[in-house]
Design an enzyme around this catalytic site. Structure first.
Site, PDB file in Angstrom:
ATOM      1  N   ASP A  11      26.001-116.312 -34.407  1.00 38.81           N
ATOM      2  CA  ASP A  11      26.148-117.619 -34.337  1.00 38.81           C
ATOM      3  C   ASP A  11      27.511-117.489 -33.303  1.00 38.81           C
ATOM      4  O   ASP A  11      28.092-116.744 -33.176  1.00 38.81           O
ATOM      5  CB  ASP A  11      26.675-118.265 -35.662  1.00 38.81           C
ATOM      6  CG  ASP A  11      26.845-119.593 -35.302  1.00 38.81           C
ATOM      7  OD1 ASP A  11      26.191-120.198 -34.834  1.00 38.81           O
ATOM      8  OD2 ASP A  11      27.922-120.189 -36.033  1.00 38.81           O
ATOM      9  N   ASP A  13      29.876-121.021 -32.477  1.00 40.00           N
ATOM     10  CA  ASP A  13      31.173-121.581 -33.051  1.00 40.00           C
ATOM     11  C   ASP A  13      31.319-120.926 -34.435  1.00 40.00           C
ATOM     12  O   ASP A  13      30.559-121.387 -35.348  1.00 40.00           O
ATOM     13  CB  ASP A  13      30.735-122.884 -33.031  1.00 40.00           C
ATOM     14  CG  ASP A  13      30.596-123.492 -31.541  1.00 40.00           C
ATOM     15  OD1 ASP A  13      31.510-124.148 -30.776  1.00 40.00           O
ATOM     16  OD2 ASP A  13      29.309-123.493 -31.046  1.00 40.00           O
ATOM     17  N   ASP A 169      28.755-118.142 -39.793  1.00 44.13           N
ATOM     18  CA  ASP A 169      29.631-118.797 -40.968  1.00 44.13           C
ATOM     19  C   ASP A 169      29.106-119.961 -41.419  1.00 44.13           C
ATOM     20  O   ASP A 169      29.849-120.743 -42.197  1.00 44.13           O
ATOM     21  CB  ASP A 169      31.042-119.199 -39.870  1.00 44.13           C
ATOM     22  CG  ASP A 169      30.699-120.523 -39.033  1.00 44.13           C
ATOM     23  OD1 ASP A 169      29.731-120.391 -38.192  1.00 44.13           O
ATOM     24  OD2 ASP A 169      31.494-121.552 -39.063  1.00 44.13           O
TER      25      ASP A 169
END
Length: 226
Positions: A11, A13, A169
């Site tokens: 991922d 961000d 995250d």
């Protein structure tokens, strides 16, 4: 039995990039135009993984749909012009990516951010030459938690999903990875860590710093394919 890792998907961000300062900065710019005081970045960081809509809902008062859409357009325009002013790769990420280069492990990015916002950041962060593929939220008709962007990235890297580690995250990252049949790593230093609980993440590797991934990937790189 540990499975061999042939490639890694990240991922963006909250995993590779600490983008909260610029995203919250754009939120605060919208707030300023409405006569509202700025909100602190640490307080608002946990909403970054929810995108512009989630950030606006958390950071501005309720309003009618027309006004909300105007706020959204203003935030996105401001962010597009200021997306890499304070943002940075997390400490340990350059060393992690250098390890992948040294070990000849291809890697890619699967994000729900639009291409128009993602690609300039990839270039500004000097990742363009190293990254093997970039799949954005509008690259396909579907985005995470749907597994199709993960399948698409695996095809781009010419690897079987079962030999891929997907690192993120947000719970949607883990859901997408699980559905695609990849190995998954849950990032607890990012923005969506509060949602990384329960059965869906029970089989995921746990990452509290990018350097953890170096220690997790190297041994699995050496596991013989069965």
């Amino acid at each position: 039995m540990r499975r061999r890792i042939e490639a890694v998907l990240f991922d963006l961000d909250g995993t590779l990039l600490d983008s909260a300062p610029d995203l919250v900065g754009s939120l605060n710019w919208v707030r300023e135009t409405e006569g509202l005081p700025p909100l602190p970045v640490p307080e608002m960081s946990r909403y970054v993984s929810r995108g512009a809509i989630g950030l606006l809902r958390a950071g501005l008062p309720e309003t009618d749909p027309e006004c909300f859409e105007a706020w959204r357009n203003r935030l996105l325009k401001h962010y597009a012009e200021n997306s890499f002013r304070l943002s940075r790769l997390y400490d340990g990420v350059p060393e992690l990516l250098e390890m992948l280069r040294h070990e000849q492990i291809p890697w890619g990015i699967v994000t729900n951010k639009s291409e128009s916002l993602t690609l300039p950041i990839i270039e500004a962060a000097n990742l363009k030459k190293a990254v093997g593929c970039v799949v954005c939220g509008d690259t396909l008709q579907k985005s995470k938690p749907d597994p199709e962007p993960v399948f698409f990235a695996c095809r781009k890297l010419a690897v079987d999903p079962g030999t891929v580690l997907f690192v993120g995250d947000d719970i949607r990252d883990i859901q997408a990875g699980n559905s695609a049949g990849t190995q998954t790593a849950a990032v607890y230093y990012g923005y969506g860590s509060a949602g990384l609980t329960g059965q869906e993440v029970s089989a995921s590797l746990r990452v509290h710093h990018p350097s953890d991934l170096v220690e997790l990937i190297r041994p699995r790189r050496q596991v013989s394919a069965k």
